[in-house]
Write a protein that holds these residues in place. Structure first.
Motif, PDB file in Angstrom:
ATOM      1  N   ILE A  84      -0.311  15.427  11.878  1.00 54.94           N
ATOM      2  CA  ILE A  84      -0.277  16.605  11.003  1.00 54.94           C
ATOM      3  C   ILE A  84      -1.583  16.818  10.236  1.00 54.94           C
ATOM      4  CG2 ILE A  84       2.225  16.588  10.780  1.00 54.94           C
ATOM      5  CD1 ILE A  84       1.796  15.332   7.944  1.00 54.94           C
ATOM      6  N   SER A  85      -2.607  16.032  10.552  1.00 56.18           N
ATOM      7  CA  SER A  85      -3.871  16.227   9.843  1.00 56.18           C
ATOM      8  C   SER A  85      -4.519  17.540  10.283  1.00 56.18           C
ATOM      9  CB  SER A  85      -4.828  15.059  10.093  1.00 56.18           C
ATOM     10  OG  SER A  85      -5.447  15.178  11.352  1.00 56.18           O
ATOM     11  N   ARG A  86      -5.489  17.982   9.542  1.00 55.11           N
ATOM     12  CA  ARG A  86      -6.187  19.230   9.832  1.00 55.11           C
ATOM     13  C   ARG A  86      -6.759  19.241  11.241  1.00 55.11           C
ATOM     14  NH1 ARG A  86     -10.980  19.540   9.413  1.00 55.11           N
ATOM     15  NH2 ARG A  86     -11.698  18.340   7.696  1.00 55.11           N
ATOM     16  N   ARG A  87      -7.234  18.099  11.744  1.00 53.51           N
ATOM     17  CA  ARG A  87      -7.856  18.024  13.071  1.00 53.51           C
ATOM     18  C   ARG A  87      -6.843  17.883  14.206  1.00 53.51           C
ATOM     19  NH1 ARG A  87     -11.554  20.044  14.777  1.00 53.51           N
ATOM     20  NH2 ARG A  87     -12.038  18.466  16.302  1.00 53.51           N
ATOM     21  N   ASP A  88      -5.585  17.640  13.918  1.00 53.82           N
ATOM     22  CA  ASP A  88      -4.576  17.455  14.965  1.00 53.82           C
ATOM     23  C   ASP A  88      -4.062  18.812  15.445  1.00 53.82           C
ATOM     24  OD1 ASP A  88      -4.614  14.638  14.958  1.00 53.82           O
ATOM     25  OD2 ASP A  88      -3.248  14.574  13.257  1.00 53.82           O
ATOM     26  N   ARG A 110      10.420   9.937  19.148  1.00 51.72           N
ATOM     27  CA  ARG A 110      10.466   9.665  17.709  1.00 51.72           C
ATOM     28  C   ARG A 110      11.537   8.638  17.366  1.00 51.72           C
ATOM     29  NH1 ARG A 110       8.255  14.638  18.035  1.00 51.72           N
ATOM     30  NH2 ARG A 110      10.197  15.734  18.394  1.00 51.72           N
ATOM     31  N   LEU A 111      12.666   8.667  18.057  1.00 55.25           N
ATOM     32  CA  LEU A 111      13.714   7.673  17.831  1.00 55.25           C
ATOM     33  C   LEU A 111      13.192   6.273  18.158  1.00 55.25           C
ATOM     34  CD1 LEU A 111      16.720   6.954  17.270  1.00 55.25           C
ATOM     35  CD2 LEU A 111      17.075   7.249  19.728  1.00 55.25           C
ATOM     36  N   LEU A 112      12.572   6.123  19.323  1.00 59.45           N
ATOM     37  CA  LEU A 112      12.030   4.822  19.708  1.00 59.45           C
ATOM     38  C   LEU A 112      10.865   4.424  18.805  1.00 59.45           C
ATOM     39  CD1 LEU A 112      12.110   5.320  23.573  1.00 59.45           C
ATOM     40  CD2 LEU A 112      13.590   3.794  22.233  1.00 59.45           C
ATOM     41  N   SER A 113      10.058   5.385  18.426  1.00 61.62           N
ATOM     42  CA  SER A 113       8.927   5.117  17.543  1.00 61.62           C
ATOM     43  C   SER A 113       9.407   4.665  16.160  1.00 61.62           C
ATOM     44  CB  SER A 113       8.067   6.375  17.421  1.00 61.62           C
ATOM     45  OG  SER A 113       6.928   6.132  16.644  1.00 61.62           O
ATOM     46  N   PHE A 114      10.520   5.204  15.711  1.00 58.95           N
ATOM     47  CA  PHE A 114      11.087   4.813  14.426  1.00 58.95           C
ATOM     48  C   PHE A 114      11.357   3.308  14.392  1.00 58.95           C
ATOM     49  CE2 PHE A 114      14.796   4.039  11.699  1.00 58.95           C
ATOM     50  CZ  PHE A 114      14.319   4.520  10.492  1.00 58.95           C
ATOM     51  N   ALA A 120       7.494   6.729   9.386  1.00 59.61           N
ATOM     52  CA  ALA A 120       6.249   7.392   9.798  1.00 59.61           C
ATOM     53  C   ALA A 120       6.410   8.092  11.146  1.00 59.61           C
ATOM     54  CB  ALA A 120       5.105   6.388   9.867  1.00 59.61           C
ATOM     55  N   ALA A 121       7.433   7.757  11.917  1.00 62.77           N
ATOM     56  CA  ALA A 121       7.680   8.406  13.208  1.00 62.77           C
ATOM     57  C   ALA A 121       7.863   9.912  13.046  1.00 62.77           C
ATOM     58  CB  ALA A 121       8.907   7.795  13.880  1.00 62.77           C
ATOM     59  N   MET A 122       8.307  10.349  11.881  1.00 60.96           N
ATOM     60  CA  MET A 122       8.526  11.786  11.689  1.00 60.96           C
ATOM     61  C   MET A 122       7.219  12.581  11.673  1.00 60.96           C
ATOM     62  SD  MET A 122       9.422  12.497   7.707  1.00 60.96           S
ATOM     63  CE  MET A 122       9.853  10.916   7.023  1.00 60.96           C
ATOM     64  N   LEU A 123       6.081  11.899  11.531  1.00 60.96           N
ATOM     65  CA  LEU A 123       4.792  12.587  11.514  1.00 60.96           C
ATOM     66  C   LEU A 123       4.298  12.961  12.912  1.00 60.96           C
ATOM     67  CD1 LEU A 123       2.980  10.398   8.848  1.00 60.96           C
ATOM     68  CD2 LEU A 123       4.159  12.575   8.507  1.00 60.96           C
ATOM     69  N   SER A 124       4.964  12.441  13.937  1.00 60.62           N
ATOM     70  CA  SER A 124       4.551  12.708  15.316  1.00 60.62           C
ATOM     71  C   SER A 124       5.092  14.049  15.798  1.00 60.62           C
ATOM     72  CB  SER A 124       5.076  11.605  16.232  1.00 60.62           C
ATOM     73  OG  SER A 124       4.962  12.013  17.577  1.00 60.62           O
ATOM     74  N   ARG A 125       4.223  14.791  16.457  1.00 64.25           N
ATOM     75  CA  ARG A 125       4.648  16.037  17.083  1.00 64.25           C
ATOM     76  C   ARG A 125       4.573  15.890  18.605  1.00 64.25           C
ATOM     77  NH1 ARG A 125       1.558  20.896  14.725  1.00 64.25           N
ATOM     78  NH2 ARG A 125      -0.249  19.564  15.062  1.00 64.25           N
ATOM     79  N   ALA A 126       4.998  14.726  19.109  1.00 64.16           N
ATOM     80  CA  ALA A 126       5.059  14.501  20.550  1.00 64.16           C
ATOM     81  C   ALA A 126       5.944  15.580  21.166  1.00 64.16           C
ATOM     82  CB  ALA A 126       5.615  13.116  20.846  1.00 64.16           C
ATOM     83  N   THR A 127       5.528  16.063  22.333  1.00 67.00           N
ATOM     84  CA  THR A 127       6.269  17.145  22.965  1.00 67.00           C
ATOM     85  C   THR A 127       6.104  17.077  24.480  1.00 67.00           C
ATOM     86  OG1 THR A 127       6.716  19.524  22.846  1.00 67.00           O
ATOM     87  CG2 THR A 127       4.393  18.863  22.879  1.00 67.00           C
TER      88      THR A 127
END
Length: 167
Positions: A84-88, A110-114, A120-127
């Motif tokens: 979610i950073s400006r550069r992402d 995100r479930l597995l990352s949790f 912190a897994a909630m910060l991922s925008r994996a898609t």
């Protein structure tokens, strides 16, 4: 036809062409540990790396790389730029391109990352989704995240994903 039957039918399709895109403002081809690691895993699984790009986290560069690689790949694996950073900006670039989304990928990732990194897994925008006849998967750029996505989600379903596209 159930999932097991789909997987059985998919198993006979031969090596799958998979393209790689690393999105990073700091890595080079020599220091792209994710690209190197994924290439080794793809080839060890009997598949083919059909293309590779290392691009800066700029939406136009991400889109151009994916556009160039989908013609020769059934699967395009993109890593980096999903936070979610400006550069992402990877998620923003890809989400506008995807024709059909696969929300389950991001949810499961995100479930597995949790289990690994906690909330912190909630910060991922994996898609993931489809684009011009290929499946495009986007993961965070950390080596642990790339390994998690490959080992738990992608490698077990690669043949099935590729087969579903051709049906």
């Amino acid at each position: 036809m159930g999932t097991d039957a789909h997987r059985a039918a998919a198993a006979g399709q031969g090596p799958i062409p998979i393209a790689l895109v690393t999105v990073s403002d700091s890595r080079t081809e020599d220091t792209d540990t994710n690209g190197i690691w994924l290439r080794e895993r793809i080839e060890a699984a009997g598949h083919v790396v059909s293309g590779y790009r290392l691009v800066r986290d700029e939406p136009d560069e991400v889109r151009t790389a994916v556009d160039a690689l989908v013609a020769d790949a059934r699967i395009v694996l993109v890593n980096g730029g999903t936070g979610i950073s400006r550069r992402d900006t990877t998620y923003d670039a890809l989400s506008a391109m995807l024709e059909k989304t696969l929300p389950g990928f991001g949810e499961l990732f995100r479930l597995l990352s949790f289990e690994q990194v906690g909330a912190a897994a909630m910060l991922s925008r994996a898609t993931a989704g489809t684009y011009r006849g290929s499946v495009v998967v986007s993961t965070p750029g950390s080596p642990k995240a790339v390994a998690l996505a490959w080992e738990k989600l992608l490698e077990p379903e690669l043949a099935h994903l590729a087969w579903e596209l051709a049906r």
